[in-house]
Motif scaffolding. Structure first.
Motif, PDB file in Angstrom:
ATOM      1  N   ILE A 304      -6.791   9.953 -49.913  1.00 41.90           N
ATOM      2  CA  ILE A 304      -5.925   9.534 -48.726  1.00 41.90           C
ATOM      3  C   ILE A 304      -5.246   8.339 -49.522  1.00 41.90           C
ATOM      4  O   ILE A 304      -5.684   7.308 -50.069  1.00 41.90           O
ATOM      5  N   SER A 305      -3.819   8.038 -49.267  1.00 44.45           N
ATOM      6  CA  SER A 305      -3.020   6.804 -49.503  1.00 44.45           C
ATOM      7  C   SER A 305      -3.309   6.138 -48.459  1.00 44.45           C
ATOM      8  O   SER A 305      -2.801   6.130 -47.403  1.00 44.45           O
ATOM      9  N   ILE A 306      -3.920   4.980 -48.915  1.00 43.74           N
ATOM     10  CA  ILE A 306      -4.124   3.921 -47.913  1.00 43.74           C
ATOM     11  C   ILE A 306      -2.800   3.182 -47.445  1.00 43.74           C
ATOM     12  O   ILE A 306      -2.490   3.157 -46.155  1.00 43.74           O
ATOM     13  N   PRO A 307      -1.937   3.016 -48.229  1.00 42.99           N
ATOM     14  CA  PRO A 307      -0.560   2.478 -47.709  1.00 42.99           C
ATOM     15  C   PRO A 307       0.295   3.169 -47.019  1.00 42.99           C
ATOM     16  O   PRO A 307       1.256   2.513 -46.321  1.00 42.99           O
ATOM     17  N   SER A 308       0.017   4.460 -46.801  1.00 46.35           N
ATOM     18  CA  SER A 308       0.391   5.621 -45.763  1.00 46.35           C
ATOM     19  C   SER A 308       0.161   4.952 -44.511  1.00 46.35           C
ATOM     20  O   SER A 308       0.674   6.035 -43.647  1.00 46.35           O
ATOM     21  N   LEU A 309      -0.804   4.356 -44.245  1.00 44.68           N
ATOM     22  CA  LEU A 309      -1.366   4.076 -42.769  1.00 44.68           C
ATOM     23  C   LEU A 309      -0.212   3.462 -41.910  1.00 44.68           C
ATOM     24  O   LEU A 309       0.054   2.372 -42.194  1.00 44.68           O
ATOM     25  N   SER A 310      -0.202   3.893 -40.817  1.00 47.30           N
ATOM     26  CA  SER A 310       0.650   3.054 -39.707  1.00 47.30           C
ATOM     27  C   SER A 310      -0.115   2.919 -38.724  1.00 47.30           C
ATOM     28  O   SER A 310      -0.871   3.654 -37.904  1.00 47.30           O
ATOM     29  N   LEU A 311      -0.444   1.444 -38.366  1.00 47.29           N
ATOM     30  CA  LEU A 311      -1.334   0.853 -37.420  1.00 47.29           C
ATOM     31  C   LEU A 311      -0.523   0.075 -36.406  1.00 47.29           C
ATOM     32  O   LEU A 311      -0.948  -0.839 -35.930  1.00 47.29           O
ATOM     33  N   GLY A 312       0.958   0.395 -36.171  1.00 45.19           N
ATOM     34  CA  GLY A 312       1.439  -0.275 -35.052  1.00 45.19           C
ATOM     35  C   GLY A 312       1.606  -1.809 -35.791  1.00 45.19           C
ATOM     36  O   GLY A 312       2.213  -2.022 -36.862  1.00 45.19           O
ATOM     37  N   GLY A 313       1.702  -2.751 -34.839  1.00 50.31           N
ATOM     38  CA  GLY A 313       1.710  -4.147 -35.039  1.00 50.31           C
ATOM     39  C   GLY A 313       0.916  -4.951 -35.891  1.00 50.31           C
ATOM     40  O   GLY A 313       1.058  -5.871 -36.621  1.00 50.31           O
ATOM     41  N   VAL A 314      -0.247  -4.206 -36.420  1.00 52.10           N
ATOM     42  CA  VAL A 314      -1.036  -4.731 -37.260  1.00 52.10           C
ATOM     43  C   VAL A 314      -1.389  -3.983 -38.733  1.00 52.10           C
ATOM     44  O   VAL A 314      -1.974  -4.216 -39.339  1.00 52.10           O
ATOM     45  N   THR A 315      -0.202  -3.269 -39.045  1.00 55.46           N
ATOM     46  CA  THR A 315      -0.305  -2.364 -40.127  1.00 55.46           C
ATOM     47  C   THR A 315      -0.105  -3.334 -41.501  1.00 55.46           C
ATOM     48  O   THR A 315      -0.923  -3.033 -42.279  1.00 55.46           O
ATOM     49  N   GLN A 316       0.665  -4.306 -41.488  1.00 55.22           N
ATOM     50  CA  GLN A 316       0.567  -5.264 -42.710  1.00 55.22           C
ATOM     51  C   GLN A 316      -0.689  -5.772 -42.722  1.00 55.22           C
ATOM     52  O   GLN A 316      -1.079  -6.186 -43.725  1.00 55.22           O
ATOM     53  N   GLN A 317      -1.301  -6.345 -41.567  1.00 56.55           N
ATOM     54  CA  GLN A 317      -2.543  -7.133 -41.849  1.00 56.55           C
ATOM     55  C   GLN A 317      -3.548  -6.174 -42.029  1.00 56.55           C
ATOM     56  O   GLN A 317      -4.510  -6.648 -42.847  1.00 56.55           O
ATOM     57  N   ALA A 318      -3.468  -4.808 -41.765  1.00 55.15           N
ATOM     58  CA  ALA A 318      -4.632  -3.802 -42.214  1.00 55.15           C
ATOM     59  C   ALA A 318      -4.563  -3.749 -43.578  1.00 55.15           C
ATOM     60  O   ALA A 318      -5.702  -3.366 -44.247  1.00 55.15           O
ATOM     61  N   MET A 319      -3.242  -4.041 -44.336  1.00 54.78           N
ATOM     62  CA  MET A 319      -3.219  -3.653 -45.790  1.00 54.78           C
ATOM     63  C   MET A 319      -3.793  -4.823 -46.572  1.00 54.78           C
ATOM     64  O   MET A 319      -3.585  -4.792 -47.722  1.00 54.78           O
ATOM     65  N   GLY A 320      -3.987  -5.990 -46.034  1.00 55.07           N
ATOM     66  CA  GLY A 320      -4.373  -7.290 -46.608  1.00 55.07           C
ATOM     67  C   GLY A 320      -5.631  -7.324 -47.318  1.00 55.07           C
ATOM     68  O   GLY A 320      -6.217  -6.574 -47.081  1.00 55.07           O
ATOM     69  N   PRO A 321      -5.695  -8.171 -48.324  1.00 54.38           N
ATOM     70  CA  PRO A 321      -7.156  -8.399 -48.854  1.00 54.38           C
ATOM     71  C   PRO A 321      -8.237  -8.395 -48.271  1.00 54.38           C
ATOM     72  O   PRO A 321      -9.277  -7.888 -48.614  1.00 54.38           O
TER      73      PRO A 321
END
Length: 415
Positions: A304-321
């Motif tokens: 699974i490609s983690i950066p391909s996740l779309s999670l609405g307004g919190v997508t960028q936060q979900a990708m964070g450290p």
């Protein structure tokens, strides 16, 4: 104080609507500006953000959205009340241009008080997650799909209508100050709490539809300028990092099968609202033969490609450290043996997220019809087991359980 309007003064109900609206606007605009500034800082890679920053930002956005919905209903009630009441006549009807401008601004204000919160509400309903509205009916709207393009369109409209509203407010306040400082008349006193009757003018100007038409032209002009500047251009998702090499599910193949469609989605509760996201890129390598009795049926390996996740307004936060840390751990991997049980099928193996590998079992249903196989399954995970958001331990802020939903359809491509 009388409740109803007269030709020479506003009644108590109109005054309450006027000053309540003013108070709500003076609340909602600073909330939105501060929340947007904090969101910009959260998305800036050079600024270190904590979970407390995210929670404060979400709180301010919830306050902003909830106040906006309240303004929408107050504005509707105010407009309905105004339609039943006589409007006090202008004190200077001979000043036709000034009267025309004042009435046009009033139309802009009335329309904007409906359009601004409504566009923001639709934007909220169309997007996924982040900062719920604190009304029990506020999270979704009829006929509004969960769609990022719809969300982007109405977010753009929201910003345009806000600018029109701010311009109308500035003109309205400037006009009121002119009546107080320059004209020294009782225009403002008619709306002020406790203000009484005023002398009617010798002549009264006739009502005209031209101010309403002028307001429509102003809104159309604002939309036209925005369109020419590219505000309504399709929303483009940020590209995935080069290290994410998973292939799209429509391209995945199995031993003797080809996946023709599939979804891999997750759901989690954030501040009382369910947030659902989907991975756009994942690769499945499956071997499968239908056993005559319960027992081994094949194997599966999913990348699974983690950066391909779309999670609405919190997508960028979900990708964070503190969460997926997609830059360091761009892929997740599920490897399992497929077993036929007495009631269905299980995929029993391990799931690796970040640098944690744990045993999991995915129960799923499988429908085989000729050369087509349809599979659906749900897996419950605990995010803290995989060190996702370890600083957020309060489930009221961010749920601990994550639901993973898998569905795919494959066709037999030959032995």
């Amino acid at each position: 104080m009388p409740l109803n309007n007269t030709p020479t003064r506003y009644g108590a109900i109109s005054k309450v609507f006027h000053w309540l609206t003013a108070l709500l606007i003076l609340t909602v605009i600073p909330l939105g500006m501060i929340a947007n500034g904090m969101a910009h800082d959260l998305n800036a890679p050079e600024i270190a953000s904590t979970q407390a920053d995210i929670q404060r930002t979400a709180l301010l956005f919830s306050m902003h959205k909830t106040t906006g919905v309240l303004i929408f209903f107050v504005a509707l009630a105010r407009i309905l009340w105004a339609c039943t009441q006589p409007k006090p006549v202008p004190l200077h009807p001979a000043r036709r241009l000034e009267t025309f401008a004042a009435e046009t601004v009033h139309w802009l204000l009335y329309g904007s008080l409906v359009l601004v919160p409504l566009s923001g509400w639709i934007h909220h309903a169309a997007t996924v997650g982040f900062a719920p509205i604190w009304w029990p009916f506020g999270q979704s709207l009829p006929l509004v799909p969960r769609d990022e393009d719809v969300s982007h369109l109405f977010a753009s409209l929201h910003m345009i209508f806000i600018r029109v509203l701010l311009l109308a407010l500035a003109l309205h306040v400037a006009g009121a100050l002119k009546h107080v400082v320059i004209d020294r008349d009782s225009t403002l006193r008619r709306m002020w709490p406790g203000g009484g009757e005023t002398e009617p003018p010798a002549t009264v100007a006739a009502h005209s539809a031209l101010p309403a038409l002028a307001a429509l032209i102003a809104w159309s002009g604002a939309l036209g300028i925005a369109a020419l500047s590219g505000v309504f251009a399709p929303h483009a998702a940020p590209p995935a990092p080069a290290s994410a090499t998973a292939t799209a599910p429509s391209d995945t193949t199995t031993a003797g099968w080809q996946v023709v469609e599939g979804t891999l989605a997750i759901s989690i509760t954030q501040m009382g609202s369910t947030v659902t996201g989907e991975f756009a890129d994942w690769n499945a390598d499956i071997t499968f033969d239908t056993p005559a009795a319960p027992g081994p049926a094949g194997t599966v390996e999913v990348t699974i490609s983690i950066p391909s996740l779309s999670l609405g307004g919190v997508t960028q936060q979900a990708m964070g450290p503190d969460f997926f840390d997609a830059e360091t751990f761009p892929t997740a991997r599920f490897t399992a043996d497929i077993l036929r049980t007495d009631t269905g099928y299980d995929a029993t193996g391990t799931l690796t997220i970040r640098d944690t590998t744990l045993p999991v079992t995915l129960p799923f249903d499988l429908i085989l019809q000729d050369d087509t196989a349809t599979m659906t399954g749900t897996l419950q995970l605990q995010r803290l087991d995989y060190q996702i958001g370890p600083s957020v331990t309060d489930p009221a802020s961010l749920g601990l359980d994550v639901e993973v939903d898998v569905a795919l359809t494959a066709t037999r491509s030959g032995e």
